[in-house]
Design a protein around this motif. Structure first.
Motif, PDB file in Angstrom:
ATOM      1  N   ASN A  38      34.942  48.587  42.338  1.00 20.87           N
ATOM      2  CA  ASN A  38      34.845  49.299  41.057  1.00 20.87           C
ATOM      3  C   ASN A  38      35.284  48.460  39.851  1.00 20.87           C
ATOM      4  O   ASN A  38      35.506  49.005  38.771  1.00 20.87           O
ATOM      5  CB  ASN A  38      35.682  50.588  41.096  1.00 20.87           C
ATOM      6  CG  ASN A  38      37.104  50.318  41.555  1.00 20.87           C
ATOM      7  OD1 ASN A  38      37.585  49.189  41.431  1.00 20.87           O
ATOM      8  ND2 ASN A  38      37.759  51.342  42.088  1.00 20.87           N
ATOM      9  N   GLY A  39      35.434  47.158  40.015  1.00 16.88           N
ATOM     10  CA  GLY A  39      35.873  46.304  38.915  1.00 16.88           C
ATOM     11  C   GLY A  39      34.820  46.172  37.827  1.00 16.88           C
ATOM     12  O   GLY A  39      33.620  46.300  38.078  1.00 16.88           O
ATOM     13  N   VAL A  40      35.273  45.908  36.588  1.00 11.36           N
ATOM     14  CA  VAL A  40      34.347  45.731  35.461  1.00 11.36           C
ATOM     15  C   VAL A  40      34.619  44.442  34.693  1.00 11.36           C
ATOM     16  O   VAL A  40      33.843  44.077  33.809  1.00 11.36           O
ATOM     17  CB  VAL A  40      34.426  46.928  34.485  1.00 11.36           C
ATOM     18  CG1 VAL A  40      33.917  48.192  35.152  1.00 11.36           C
ATOM     19  CG2 VAL A  40      35.840  47.118  33.946  1.00 11.36           C
ATOM     20  N   ASP A  41      35.704  43.748  35.015  1.00  7.48           N
ATOM     21  CA  ASP A  41      36.019  42.502  34.329  1.00  7.48           C
ATOM     22  C   ASP A  41      35.155  41.378  34.912  1.00  7.48           C
ATOM     23  O   ASP A  41      35.239  41.069  36.102  1.00  7.48           O
ATOM     24  CB  ASP A  41      37.504  42.160  34.495  1.00  7.48           C
ATOM     25  CG  ASP A  41      37.886  40.913  33.726  1.00  7.48           C
ATOM     26  OD1 ASP A  41      37.638  39.802  34.244  1.00  7.48           O
ATOM     27  OD2 ASP A  41      38.422  41.045  32.614  1.00  7.48           O
ATOM     28  N   TYR A  42      34.311  40.772  34.058  1.00  3.50           N
ATOM     29  CA  TYR A  42      33.342  39.790  34.544  1.00  3.50           C
ATOM     30  C   TYR A  42      34.028  38.631  35.252  1.00  3.50           C
ATOM     31  O   TYR A  42      33.639  38.238  36.360  1.00  3.50           O
ATOM     32  CB  TYR A  42      32.498  39.262  33.387  1.00  3.50           C
ATOM     33  CG  TYR A  42      31.444  38.264  33.840  1.00  3.50           C
ATOM     34  CD1 TYR A  42      30.174  38.677  34.177  1.00  3.50           C
ATOM     35  CD2 TYR A  42      31.749  36.903  33.948  1.00  3.50           C
ATOM     36  CE1 TYR A  42      29.221  37.772  34.617  1.00  3.50           C
ATOM     37  CE2 TYR A  42      30.809  35.993  34.386  1.00  3.50           C
ATOM     38  CZ  TYR A  42      29.541  36.428  34.717  1.00  3.50           C
ATOM     39  OH  TYR A  42      28.607  35.525  35.160  1.00  3.50           O
ATOM     40  N   GLU A  43      35.043  38.045  34.617  1.00  2.00           N
ATOM     41  CA  GLU A  43      35.710  36.884  35.190  1.00  2.00           C
ATOM     42  C   GLU A  43      36.352  37.224  36.535  1.00  2.00           C
ATOM     43  O   GLU A  43      36.293  36.438  37.485  1.00  2.00           O
ATOM     44  CB  GLU A  43      36.755  36.331  34.217  1.00  2.00           C
ATOM     45  CG  GLU A  43      36.196  35.530  33.058  1.00  2.00           C
ATOM     46  CD  GLU A  43      35.562  36.399  31.982  1.00  2.00           C
ATOM     47  OE1 GLU A  43      35.787  37.634  32.020  1.00  2.00           O
ATOM     48  OE2 GLU A  43      34.843  35.860  31.124  1.00  2.00           O
ATOM     49  N   ALA A  44      36.969  38.421  36.630  1.00  2.00           N
ATOM     50  CA  ALA A  44      37.610  38.830  37.877  1.00  2.00           C
ATOM     51  C   ALA A  44      36.572  39.031  38.979  1.00  2.00           C
ATOM     52  O   ALA A  44      36.793  38.648  40.141  1.00  2.00           O
ATOM     53  CB  ALA A  44      38.411  40.117  37.661  1.00  2.00           C
ATOM     54  N   LEU A  45      35.434  39.617  38.633  1.00  2.00           N
ATOM     55  CA  LEU A  45      34.375  39.833  39.625  1.00  2.00           C
ATOM     56  C   LEU A  45      33.786  38.501  40.098  1.00  2.00           C
ATOM     57  O   LEU A  45      33.531  38.306  41.290  1.00  2.00           O
ATOM     58  CB  LEU A  45      33.279  40.709  39.028  1.00  2.00           C
ATOM     59  CG  LEU A  45      33.653  42.173  38.770  1.00  2.00           C
ATOM     60  CD1 LEU A  45      32.567  42.866  37.966  1.00  2.00           C
ATOM     61  CD2 LEU A  45      33.890  42.905  40.086  1.00  2.00           C
ATOM     62  N   GLU A  46      33.578  37.598  39.157  1.00  2.00           N
ATOM     63  CA  GLU A  46      33.049  36.287  39.525  1.00  2.00           C
ATOM     64  C   GLU A  46      34.013  35.546  40.448  1.00  2.00           C
ATOM     65  O   GLU A  46      33.591  34.938  41.443  1.00  2.00           O
ATOM     66  CB  GLU A  46      32.785  35.470  38.254  1.00  2.00           C
ATOM     67  CG  GLU A  46      32.073  34.152  38.501  1.00  2.00           C
ATOM     68  CD  GLU A  46      31.716  33.448  37.215  1.00  2.00           C
ATOM     69  OE1 GLU A  46      30.588  32.935  37.114  1.00  2.00           O
ATOM     70  OE2 GLU A  46      32.580  33.403  36.304  1.00  2.00           O
ATOM     71  N   PHE A  47      35.302  35.624  40.139  1.00  2.00           N
ATOM     72  CA  PHE A  47      36.291  34.977  40.989  1.00  2.00           C
ATOM     73  C   PHE A  47      36.331  35.637  42.367  1.00  2.00           C
ATOM     74  O   PHE A  47      36.443  34.946  43.397  1.00  2.00           O
ATOM     75  CB  PHE A  47      37.673  35.042  40.339  1.00  2.00           C
ATOM     76  CG  PHE A  47      38.778  34.490  41.204  1.00  2.00           C
ATOM     77  CD1 PHE A  47      38.857  33.128  41.460  1.00  2.00           C
ATOM     78  CD2 PHE A  47      39.715  35.331  41.779  1.00  2.00           C
ATOM     79  CE1 PHE A  47      39.861  32.612  42.266  1.00  2.00           C
ATOM     80  CE2 PHE A  47      40.721  34.830  42.589  1.00  2.00           C
ATOM     81  CZ  PHE A  47      40.794  33.464  42.838  1.00  2.00           C
ATOM     82  N   SER A  48      36.220  36.956  42.432  1.00  2.00           N
ATOM     83  CA  SER A  48      36.234  37.657  43.722  1.00  2.00           C
ATOM     84  C   SER A  48      35.062  37.212  44.594  1.00  2.00           C
ATOM     85  O   SER A  48      35.214  37.019  45.809  1.00  2.00           O
ATOM     86  CB  SER A  48      36.171  39.171  43.496  1.00  2.00           C
ATOM     87  OG  SER A  48      37.323  39.619  42.814  1.00  2.00           O
ATOM     88  N   LEU A  49      33.895  37.036  43.984  1.00  2.00           N
ATOM     89  CA  LEU A  49      32.736  36.561  44.743  1.00  2.00           C
ATOM     90  C   LEU A  49      32.971  35.135  45.243  1.00  2.00           C
ATOM     91  O   LEU A  49      32.591  34.784  46.368  1.00  2.00           O
ATOM     92  CB  LEU A  49      31.484  36.624  43.873  1.00  2.00           C
ATOM     93  CG  LEU A  49      30.974  38.040  43.556  1.00  2.00           C
ATOM     94  CD1 LEU A  49      29.892  37.984  42.473  1.00  2.00           C
ATOM     95  CD2 LEU A  49      30.417  38.704  44.808  1.00  2.00           C
ATOM     96  N   ASP A  50      33.607  34.297  44.417  1.00  2.00           N
ATOM     97  CA  ASP A  50      33.924  32.928  44.837  1.00  2.00           C
ATOM     98  C   ASP A  50      34.894  32.933  46.022  1.00  2.00           C
ATOM     99  O   ASP A  50      34.758  32.132  46.961  1.00  2.00           O
ATOM    100  CB  ASP A  50      34.532  32.144  43.680  1.00  2.00           C
ATOM    101  CG  ASP A  50      33.502  31.758  42.629  1.00  2.00           C
ATOM    102  OD1 ASP A  50      32.306  31.673  42.982  1.00  2.00           O
ATOM    103  OD2 ASP A  50      33.879  31.555  41.458  1.00  2.00           O
TER     104      ASP A  50
END
Length: 809
Positions: A38-50
């Protein structure tokens, strides 16, 4: 800890199986999954995918479920971005979007494809139908990789044991379990998977500290491979019965044909040859059934084309015999024989059993087809106009985006309309909508016959009834005059006025094209020139310069433009300012003007550089094109412009004097394009500026030198410049940069070797009579030697680090 550092730590942990490492990886996965939910912070989501790309394989079931859910929901979230980007945030947000995260999620799913194959299949098939092109493209790329055999996965790599056909079994099982509606809805993605399963090529990639090794092989005829191919062929047959449209059926046939193709690289064993032979016969039996049952002649043509090439490439007697059985079925179709003559862009002509090595055999002789079409045209009354009306309407439904598919059919229609003008008029009057792509040959045939008087009211009505939503008839009425015996200026004027009111640039372009294309006739030359010059400013007003791409290849175009007055040439150049790029087509027209007035073209090019059209750039970006003031290099234009270096340099110097900003990318770039090899006359002009141009001239020449990428031929001018510059001048450094430029280098020590070459090029300067040149050369050579040594140390260290990372000695 920075994100990049945390990822590196996780990379190390992923290689460890200790309890502490397991616990750390578990926590990292749980945090990343929670963010994806349910995250919406772009940088946090990108890091999570990494994070999950790095360690997700250790918890693949939970990760693939989270990635699938994220892929399907992230688009609906209102993403937020960090404030650290400041004013650039709005511009960056269009690239740092939900679609970018979706493609990254697809990368994550692809990384887990061999661990959680069924779920990954579902996710990628869902993404393959997405509205966003980048998402679809990523999905299709990974669908292909998922289905195809990989050498390392199949056979193993080093100590790792291979898993054979396991992934492919999971893929075919997943597809076989889908319902009919699902298969229809996801047809393109399903066919992509099936083509991968039926492919006989295998590849693998292996990285080392010094490069990458690409390996290729042929899929073995093992029991698992044979079974997967059999089941895939059965599913393709099922799909053909499920789909309805012509385009879908053709795509299924293309997929089926994959099963009959063996890999032609190197020798193949007996089992592989037998597998391909059995599959090819199965494909041909299917093709035979299609040829018997199918009414659509374009589909029969595709079956004939694929069957021929199976026959051509196979060494199997059984396969050749089966292919000839398909040919016999098709040859018995008399209607297809007529279709193949008139429309057969993929038709096969001649005896299949005779050896043919040229493509003309498969396409049929254009000349022989044209002759046969005349025979068919003569038979129209005998066969009956009702029969041929139905044929023409049927043949015109052939799907193709390229009208070059229909040259014989075009000429046949023109012949029929000219020979039987009442029939041609009936087709135009009663069936114009159905024949909209073929109005021009029908119009030409009737116009050049004796029914022009009856045709004119119909054309006039089409012109009057044209609307913004429907201008194809208007366009045909204009374009027909490219090939008629005469030109009706009243009709063309009516078309031009109507197209202007409708703001239809395409039709106005057609009028301009006719004006240029028919200008070789002396009787109409003056009127055609007037017509073109009336159409041109209207195109300029509507922001369009596309006419140049439609007429550039006609010698009449360059002849007409070349004969214009200076004011008329300026009108042409004003229009060409609207081009997003100067391609070779526009260059030919510009060259015709430059032959007479090179200064006009140089002025035009400077205008593009120093006053770029923001509106044109915006339109180009919206349409997916790049706006480019100048091409990287000219193809022919420099031949005309370089003949008067004094005038060219004077124009560019004038722009530089008014605005010296970004000179390297504007004026200097233009000079480099016009004088790519530093002609003698150009060099003389630069030396003259060094001696007589004052401080501005010195700055100008230094800027010009920087645009040549350190080429050796700039050295005489560079030396002359150094002689004139005070020791404390900042331009000394500009000259040094110009000389030091290396362009592209290769190899571990490429940069060091380039510096060594640069140093050797100026060693003779140390003996120059001029003291300033000697001083410069000594300092410059020492700097190059130090830089070369530094680069060698850096390269040695880089090699050592990479060897350590890849575990090499």
């Amino acid at each position: 800890m920075e994100s990049s550092t945390r990822i590196k730590v996780l990379e190390r942990l992923a290689r460890s199986t200790t309890p502490a490492a397991d616990e750390a990886i578990k926590r990292a996965c749980e945090q990343a999954i929670a963010s994806l939910v349910n995250g919406v912070d772009y940088e946090a989501l990108e890091f999570s995918l990494d994070v999950l790309l790095t360690v997700g394989f250790r918890h693949s079931k939970e990760v693939v479920v989270a990635a699938d859910g994220f892929l399907r929901t992230v688009e609906s979230r209102a993403l937020v971005h960090s404030d650290e980007h400041g004013e650039k945030l709005e511009a960056l947000s269009q690239y740092r979007s939900a679609h970018r995260l979706m493609t990254k999620a697809i990368d994550l799913l692809n990384a887990l494809r061999y661990l959680e194959t069924p779920t990954v299949v579902d996710s990628l098939l869902w993404a393959s139908r997405h509205d966003e092109e980048s998402v679809r493209k990523a999905a299709f790329s990974d669908l292909t990789g998922l289905a195809k055999y990989n050498i390392s996965v199949y056979f193993g790599d080093g100590a790792a044991k291979g898993i054979g056909s396991g992934p492919q079994f999971l893929v075919i099982e997943a597809l076989e379990n889908k319902g009919d509606d699902y298969l229809r809805q996801h047809l393109r993605g399903v066919l992509t998977l099936l083509e991968g399963l039926l492919s006989t090529s295998m590849e693998s990639t292996k990285w080392s500290s010094t490069g990458v090794t690409l390996s290729q092989a042929v899929a073995p005829a093992h029991k698992g491979v044979v079974e997967i191919r059999t089941r895939s062929i059965a599913l393709v047959k099922k799909l053909y019965r499920l789909v309805e449209s012509k385009s879908q059926k053709l795509s299924v046939i293309r997929a089926m044909n994959t099963a009959a193709r063996g890999d032609g690289r190197g020798a193949v064993d007996k089992d592989f040859a037998e597998m391909i032979s059995v599959n090819a016969q199965e494909v041909l039996w299917f093709f035979g059934d299609v040829a018997k049952e199918e009414d659509d002649l374009q589909i029969i043509q595709k079956v004939e084309y694929d069957s021929y090439w199976i026959h051509f490439h196979t060494a199997s007697v059984e396969v050749k015999a089966t292919a000839l059985e398909v040919k016999a079925i098709i040859d018995a179709n008399a209607e297809y024989s007529v279709y193949k003559t008139l429309v057969g862009f993929e038709g096969i002509f001649g005896d299949w059993t005779k050896e043919r090595r040229d493509e003309s055999f498969t396409l049929g002789s254009q000349e022989s087809r044209a002759k046969q079409s005349k025979v068919l045209a003569a038979q129209v009354p005998a066969d009956g106009f009702d029969v041929w009306r139905a044929r023409i309407l049927r043949f015109s439904q052939t799907e193709s985006n390229d009208l070059a598919t229909f040259p014989v059919f075009y000429e046949f229609l023109a012949e029929v309309a000219a020979s039987y003008p009442d029939f041609g008029l009936e087709l135009l009057t009663e069936h114009a909508e159905a024949l909209s792509r073929f109005l021009i040959p029908l119009l030409r045939g009737v116009w050049d016959g004796d029914k022009k008087a009856q045709l004119l009211p119909l054309m006039t009505r089409w012109i009057d009834e044209a609307s913004e939503k429907e201008t194809s008839f208007l366009s045909a009425c204009a374009k027909v005059f490219l090939s008629t015996k005469d030109v009706d200026f009243d009709i063309l004027e009516r078309i031009l006025e109507k197209a202007t009111r409708l703001r239809d640039v395409f039709v106005i372009r057609q009028v301009a094209t006719v004006a240029v294309g028919r200008s070789d006739s002396g009787a109409w030359k003056a009127d055609l020139k007037k017509l073109f010059l009336r159409a041109l400013p209207r195109l300029t007003e509507l922001g369009d310069a596309g006419w140049v791409r439609e007429i550039w290849y006609r010698k009449e175009a360059t002849e007409m433009v070349g004969e214009f007055s200076p004011d008329e040439r300026r009108e042409v150049l004003k229009n060409l300012r609207l081009l997003p790029q100067i391609d070779y087509q526009a260059e030919d027209v510009l060259a015709a003007i430059a032959e007479r007035e090179p200064s006009l073209v140089v002025e035009y090019l400077c205008d593009r550089l120093y006053e770029p059209n923001a509106a044109v750039a915006a339109v180009a970006e919206k349409a997916g094109y790049d706006y480019e003031e100048l091409p990287y290099q000219f193809h022919t234009l420099q031949d005309s412009l370089s003949r008067d270096p004094k005038a060219v340099v004077a124009e560019v110097l004038g722009r530089y004097s008014a605005d010296d900003s970004l000179f390297e990318f504007r004026g200097a770039k233009l000079l480099q394009a016009i004088f790519p090899q530093f002609s003698e006359g150009f060099q003389v002009e630069l030396v003259r500026l060094i001696r007589d141009g004052g401080e501005k001239g010195l700055e100008f020449v230094a800027g010009v030198l920087r645009s040549y990428g350190g080429e050796a031929f700039i050295q005489p001018v560079a030396k002359e410049l150094i002689k004139r510059l005070p020791r404390s001048s900042p331009l000394i450094n500009e000259v040094k940069i110009a000389l030091m430029s290396t362009g592209v280098v290769s190899g571990e020590y490429g940069m060091a070797e380039a510096y060594d070459r640069k140093r050797s090029e100026v060693l003779d300067w140390l003996q120059d009579p001029d003291e300033r040149v000697r001083t410069f050369a000594a300092k410059y050579a020492n700097e190059l030697q130090a830089m070369s040594e530094s680069e060698r140390r850096r390269a040695d260290e880089s090699i050592a680090v990479r060897k350590f990372e890849y575990g090499e000695e």
